[in-house]
Design a protein around this motif. Structure first.
Motif, PDB file in Angstrom:
ATOM      1  N   GLU A   3       0.843  -1.184   0.000  1.00 45.07           N
ATOM      2  CA  GLU A   3       0.000   0.000   0.000  1.00 45.07           C
ATOM      3  C   GLU A   3       0.885   1.242   0.000  1.00 45.07           C
ATOM      4  O   GLU A   3       1.909   1.291   0.669  1.00 45.07           O
ATOM      5  CB  GLU A   3      -0.912  -0.013   1.228  1.00 45.07           C
ATOM      6  CG  GLU A   3      -1.998   1.026   1.153  1.00 45.07           C
ATOM      7  CD  GLU A   3      -3.080   0.837   2.202  1.00 45.07           C
ATOM      8  OE1 GLU A   3      -3.721   1.843   2.537  1.00 45.07           O
ATOM      9  OE2 GLU A   3      -3.272  -0.290   2.684  1.00 45.07           O
ATOM     10  N   LEU A   4       0.465   2.238  -0.759  1.00 44.64           N
ATOM     11  CA  LEU A   4       1.221   3.484  -0.855  1.00 44.64           C
ATOM     12  C   LEU A   4       0.851   4.430   0.275  1.00 44.64           C
ATOM     13  O   LEU A   4      -0.287   4.431   0.749  1.00 44.64           O
ATOM     14  CB  LEU A   4       0.924   4.167  -2.191  1.00 44.64           C
ATOM     15  CG  LEU A   4       1.283   3.393  -3.446  1.00 44.64           C
ATOM     16  CD1 LEU A   4       0.803   4.146  -4.677  1.00 44.64           C
ATOM     17  CD2 LEU A   4       2.781   3.134  -3.522  1.00 44.64           C
ATOM     18  N   GLU A   9       1.007   8.055  -3.107  1.00 46.04           N
ATOM     19  CA  GLU A   9      -0.184   7.934  -3.946  1.00 46.04           C
ATOM     20  C   GLU A   9      -0.453   9.231  -4.707  1.00 46.04           C
ATOM     21  O   GLU A   9      -0.850   9.212  -5.868  1.00 46.04           O
ATOM     22  CB  GLU A   9      -1.395   7.550  -3.100  1.00 46.04           C
ATOM     23  CG  GLU A   9      -2.614   7.244  -3.944  1.00 46.04           C
ATOM     24  CD  GLU A   9      -3.770   6.695  -3.147  1.00 46.04           C
ATOM     25  OE1 GLU A   9      -4.909   6.991  -3.546  1.00 46.04           O
ATOM     26  OE2 GLU A   9      -3.550   5.988  -2.140  1.00 46.04           O
ATOM     27  N   ARG A  13      -0.725   9.363  -8.686  1.00 54.67           N
ATOM     28  CA  ARG A  13      -1.912   9.873  -9.389  1.00 54.67           C
ATOM     29  C   ARG A  13      -1.503  10.790 -10.539  1.00 54.67           C
ATOM     30  O   ARG A  13      -2.111  10.769 -11.609  1.00 54.67           O
ATOM     31  CB  ARG A  13      -2.844  10.599  -8.429  1.00 54.67           C
ATOM     32  CG  ARG A  13      -3.606   9.656  -7.524  1.00 54.67           C
ATOM     33  CD  ARG A  13      -4.612  10.397  -6.649  1.00 54.67           C
ATOM     34  NE  ARG A  13      -5.279   9.491  -5.757  1.00 54.67           N
ATOM     35  CZ  ARG A  13      -6.323   8.746  -6.095  1.00 54.67           C
ATOM     36  NH1 ARG A  13      -6.808   8.813  -7.308  1.00 54.67           N
ATOM     37  NH2 ARG A  13      -6.878   7.933  -5.217  1.00 54.67           N
ATOM     38  N   LYS A  70      -3.141   1.911 -12.683  1.00 56.80           N
ATOM     39  CA  LYS A  70      -4.021   2.440 -11.639  1.00 56.80           C
ATOM     40  C   LYS A  70      -5.117   1.434 -11.311  1.00 56.80           C
ATOM     41  O   LYS A  70      -5.453   1.226 -10.140  1.00 56.80           O
ATOM     42  CB  LYS A  70      -4.629   3.771 -12.088  1.00 56.80           C
ATOM     43  CG  LYS A  70      -5.518   4.407 -11.037  1.00 56.80           C
ATOM     44  CD  LYS A  70      -6.096   5.715 -11.522  1.00 56.80           C
ATOM     45  CE  LYS A  70      -6.993   6.318 -10.460  1.00 56.80           C
ATOM     46  NZ  LYS A  70      -7.672   7.520 -10.940  1.00 56.80           N
ATOM     47  N   TYR A  73      -3.803  -1.293  -9.003  1.00 57.82           N
ATOM     48  CA  TYR A  73      -3.627  -0.809  -7.633  1.00 57.82           C
ATOM     49  C   TYR A  73      -4.974  -0.614  -6.948  1.00 57.82           C
ATOM     50  O   TYR A  73      -5.142  -0.956  -5.779  1.00 57.82           O
ATOM     51  CB  TYR A  73      -2.809   0.491  -7.615  1.00 57.82           C
ATOM     52  CG  TYR A  73      -2.545   0.973  -6.207  1.00 57.82           C
ATOM     53  CD1 TYR A  73      -1.700   0.254  -5.365  1.00 57.82           C
ATOM     54  CD2 TYR A  73      -3.152   2.116  -5.711  1.00 57.82           C
ATOM     55  CE1 TYR A  73      -1.469   0.674  -4.060  1.00 57.82           C
ATOM     56  CE2 TYR A  73      -2.918   2.543  -4.415  1.00 57.82           C
ATOM     57  CZ  TYR A  73      -2.080   1.816  -3.595  1.00 57.82           C
ATOM     58  OH  TYR A  73      -1.855   2.230  -2.298  1.00 57.82           O
TER      59      TYR A  73
END
Length: 120
Positions: A3-4, A9, A13, A70, A73
């Motif tokens: 997990e970022l 994150e 993005r 994306k 994730y």
């Protein structure tokens, strides 16, 4: 996959949205207060170590591109969310949203029909 963090994150993005980018391009897309160039570079190194991005050198600068989509994730995060809060049951999750009037049954049925034949 890991997990970022919120900062990682935020950078991902930008990369997912813009495609291959240089550090200055990332900084331009981030909200105020803008992080320092070296700070973004440090986060990109962490993202590279985690396997989320790769870089290509152009002169004295690096251009970064995503290695993890994306959508991949997002699926990873959603599976963790459902597991953590709804005992791994998607049915429990939707039941929660319907019971709490955050999603009505009619909308759920419409979404089910709309995405029924689509591939993930």
């Amino acid at each position: 996959m890991k997990e970022l963090t919120k900062a990682e994150e935020q950078i991902m993005r930008v990369i997912w949205k813009e495609g291959p980018v240089f550090i200055k391009d990332i900084i331009d897309q981030l909200p105020e207060p803008k992080p320092a160039y070296n700070t973004v570079g440090t986060f990109l190194k962490i993202l590279e170590d985690k396997g989320f991005v790769a870089r290509k050198k152009y002169g004295g600068a690096f251009q970064y591109h995503p290695l993890v989509a994306k959508s991949k994730y997002t699926s990873f995060l959603m599976k963790g969310f459902v597991s953590k809060y709804f005992e791994g049951s998607v049915e429990n999750m939707f039941s929660h949203f319907i019971k709490n009037k955050e999603l009505d049954l009619k909308t759920f049925e419409e979404l089910s029909k709309k995405y029924k034949d689509e591939e993930p």
